[in-house]
Design a protein around this motif. Sequence first.
Motif, PDB file in Angstrom:
ATOM      1  N   LYS A 243       0.767  -1.226   0.172  1.00  0.00           N
ATOM      2  CA  LYS A 243       0.565  -0.020   0.352  1.00  0.00           C
ATOM      3  C   LYS A 243       0.670   1.292   0.389  1.00  0.00           C
ATOM      4  O   LYS A 243       0.218   2.172  -0.207  1.00  0.00           O
ATOM      5  N   TYR A 244       2.156   0.910   0.681  1.00  0.00           N
ATOM      6  CA  TYR A 244       3.001   2.312   0.352  1.00  0.00           C
ATOM      7  C   TYR A 244       4.369   2.070   0.089  1.00  0.00           C
ATOM      8  O   TYR A 244       5.085   3.427  -0.449  1.00  0.00           O
ATOM      9  N   ILE A 245       4.234   1.551  -0.482  1.00  0.00           N
ATOM     10  CA  ILE A 245       5.898   1.071  -1.454  1.00  0.00           C
ATOM     11  C   ILE A 245       5.759   0.946  -2.999  1.00  0.00           C
ATOM     12  O   ILE A 245       5.071   0.001  -2.828  1.00  0.00           O
ATOM     13  N   HIS A 246       5.884   1.641  -3.873  1.00  0.00           N
ATOM     14  CA  HIS A 246       6.076   2.035  -4.675  1.00  0.00           C
ATOM     15  C   HIS A 246       7.353   2.003  -5.542  1.00  0.00           C
ATOM     16  O   HIS A 246       8.492   2.582  -5.678  1.00  0.00           O
ATOM     17  N   GLY A 247       7.227   1.139  -7.266  1.00  0.00           N
ATOM     18  CA  GLY A 247       9.218   1.242  -7.336  1.00  0.00           C
ATOM     19  C   GLY A 247       9.680   0.224  -6.537  1.00  0.00           C
ATOM     20  O   GLY A 247       9.716  -0.963  -6.109  1.00  0.00           O
ATOM     21  N   GLU A 252      12.846  -3.894  -3.336  1.00  0.00           N
ATOM     22  CA  GLU A 252      13.895  -4.806  -2.563  1.00  0.00           C
ATOM     23  C   GLU A 252      14.923  -4.708  -1.683  1.00  0.00           C
ATOM     24  O   GLU A 252      15.392  -5.361  -1.026  1.00  0.00           O
ATOM     25  N   LYS A 253      14.730  -3.160  -1.561  1.00  0.00           N
ATOM     26  CA  LYS A 253      15.194  -2.603  -0.198  1.00  0.00           C
ATOM     27  C   LYS A 253      14.898  -3.676   1.278  1.00  0.00           C
ATOM     28  O   LYS A 253      15.008  -3.770   2.329  1.00  0.00           O
ATOM     29  N   PHE A 254      13.149  -3.161   0.871  1.00  0.00           N
ATOM     30  CA  PHE A 254      11.910  -3.445   1.829  1.00  0.00           C
ATOM     31  C   PHE A 254      12.902  -5.009   2.619  1.00  0.00           C
ATOM     32  O   PHE A 254      12.463  -5.764   3.411  1.00  0.00           O
ATOM     33  N   HIS A 255      12.276  -5.371   1.341  1.00  0.00           N
ATOM     34  CA  HIS A 255      12.805  -7.286   0.740  1.00  0.00           C
ATOM     35  C   HIS A 255      13.716  -7.300   2.051  1.00  0.00           C
ATOM     36  O   HIS A 255      14.742  -8.945   2.404  1.00  0.00           O
ATOM     37  N   LYS A 256      15.405  -6.996   1.614  1.00  0.00           N
ATOM     38  CA  LYS A 256      16.427  -7.278   2.539  1.00  0.00           C
ATOM     39  C   LYS A 256      15.938  -6.482   3.587  1.00  0.00           C
ATOM     40  O   LYS A 256      16.943  -8.080   4.370  1.00  0.00           O
ATOM     41  N   LEU A 257      15.353  -5.551   3.893  1.00  0.00           N
ATOM     42  CA  LEU A 257      15.332  -5.073   5.522  1.00  0.00           C
ATOM     43  C   LEU A 257      14.384  -6.505   6.095  1.00  0.00           C
ATOM     44  O   LEU A 257      14.767  -6.684   7.552  1.00  0.00           O
ATOM     45  N   VAL A 258      13.533  -6.995   5.526  1.00  0.00           N
ATOM     46  CA  VAL A 258      12.601  -8.562   6.630  1.00  0.00           C
ATOM     47  C   VAL A 258      13.742  -9.857   6.557  1.00  0.00           C
ATOM     48  O   VAL A 258      13.589 -10.409   7.388  1.00  0.00           O
ATOM     49  N   TYR A 259      14.409 -10.040   4.693  1.00  0.00           N
ATOM     50  CA  TYR A 259      14.525 -10.961   5.077  1.00  0.00           C
ATOM     51  C   TYR A 259      16.259 -11.068   4.944  1.00  0.00           C
ATOM     52  O   TYR A 259      16.757 -11.952   6.046  1.00  0.00           O
ATOM     53  N   GLU A 276      14.474   6.439   0.169  1.00  0.00           N
ATOM     54  CA  GLU A 276      13.188   5.586  -1.743  1.00  0.00           C
ATOM     55  C   GLU A 276      12.407   5.495  -1.114  1.00  0.00           C
ATOM     56  O   GLU A 276      11.532   6.688  -2.071  1.00  0.00           O
ATOM     57  N   VAL A 277      11.703   5.636  -0.526  1.00  0.00           N
ATOM     58  CA  VAL A 277       9.790   5.462   0.008  1.00  0.00           C
ATOM     59  C   VAL A 277       9.127   7.069  -0.098  1.00  0.00           C
ATOM     60  O   VAL A 277       8.161   7.379  -0.352  1.00  0.00           O
ATOM     61  N   SER A 278       9.756   7.073   1.444  1.00  0.00           N
ATOM     62  CA  SER A 278       9.828   9.219   1.014  1.00  0.00           C
ATOM     63  C   SER A 278       9.859   9.528  -0.636  1.00  0.00           C
ATOM     64  O   SER A 278       8.621  10.398  -0.355  1.00  0.00           O
ATOM     65  N   LYS A 279       9.796   9.563  -1.313  1.00  0.00           N
ATOM     66  CA  LYS A 279       9.922   9.982  -2.407  1.00  0.00           C
ATOM     67  C   LYS A 279       8.741  10.104  -2.871  1.00  0.00           C
ATOM     68  O   LYS A 279       8.217  11.330  -4.259  1.00  0.00           O
TER      69      LYS A 279
END
Length: 404
Positions: A243-247, A252-259, A276-279
Amino acid sequence: MTFTSETEAFEFFNAYAKRKGFRVRKSIIKRDKTNGAIKFRRFYCSRHGFREKKHIDKPNRKRQHKLLTRCGCPVKFCVKLDKRTGTWWVQDFNDCHNYDLAAVDTAPFLRSHCFISEAQKLEISSKRASGIQNCQILDYDARCRGGYQNRGYQEKNLYNFSTVHERSRFLEDDADSIISIVSCENDETYRWLLEAFLEAMYQVRPESVITDGDLAMGKAIKSILKGTTHRICSWHMERNAKKYIHGKSAIEKFHKLVYTCTSDKFETKWKDFKKEVSKRSPSRQWLQMIYRLKESWAAAFVKKKMFLGMPSTQRSESLNARLHNYIKCKMSLCRAIQQFERCLTRMRTKEAELDCIAFQKEPVLQTPFLDLEKSAVSNYTTKVFYIVQKELKNIQHLSIPIKN
């Protein structure tokens, strides 16, 4: 005519009434003064006498009057006990009705002819426990007995019996408590649920817990299950993040944080991800929330905890999907528990069947890699083995060039 008991006399007169087209009502009873035993019994047609005026002329009545049934019918059947022989004999009988009797097809609906026998109660309870609905039981019993007129009970009798029988299986206070948990998902009810869980487990707390992102559940776990590692399901994290991440880069950066992200690099990678997300997303509130909960979802904090390789509630969601086929939102609590037991029984039955196949039968080996296939047969289920065998078939024609 004589009978062995008062009950036998009533059953005889009631059966006679059904054939004739009227219903029976029990009336005057006389007892022996010495031992209190019944010595006289009178049965009337249900339309004997008249409704008292106080019930008709009641002031400030809110409900509609019930239909009048009594018309002064003189029919009666009196039996008396013969103390010398111990048998009951007919002392008086009047069979002159003052109204039109019910037709053959309507007589089974008269009240004294609508009842469920003890044998039928056992049969109905067994059918209900097997998941058969009341409407299906009605149709089945009518067909087996040659029509509804031979069934002995009607729809209202069945539904009343089912309700009373199911309620009797549970304490009312316990049912009310569980209903509040099911219908109200907040901190208070989650706390009650976890306390009940600990009581059932003799206060032994689990090493770790995986849930969705429900904040009330997380708060209750932190309060009640102290010392238990709480992890937020990775699948729910990804679903909410969409809902909040686009691009592609931000995902990919969020996946690295999770896994994969380690603890020494988390803050650096988080700042890069946040930038990156704030943009692309105005939702700062979501970023702040997941950062506060970082110890429950980020690989840097949960990687070395004991979760047996499970990052999500996938197994639980699979069970939920099965339960949705059995449990509906409008079901009563008693009915829902019965359906839950049916679901588990079917799952266990299917598991036992698959175990039988796995231990008693072996798949045919079909590739040149016999040692690998034998190992797969002994270590995997039949379904997984076929997946391995398919891969072996795909690579058997491959050749690897060797350089001199």
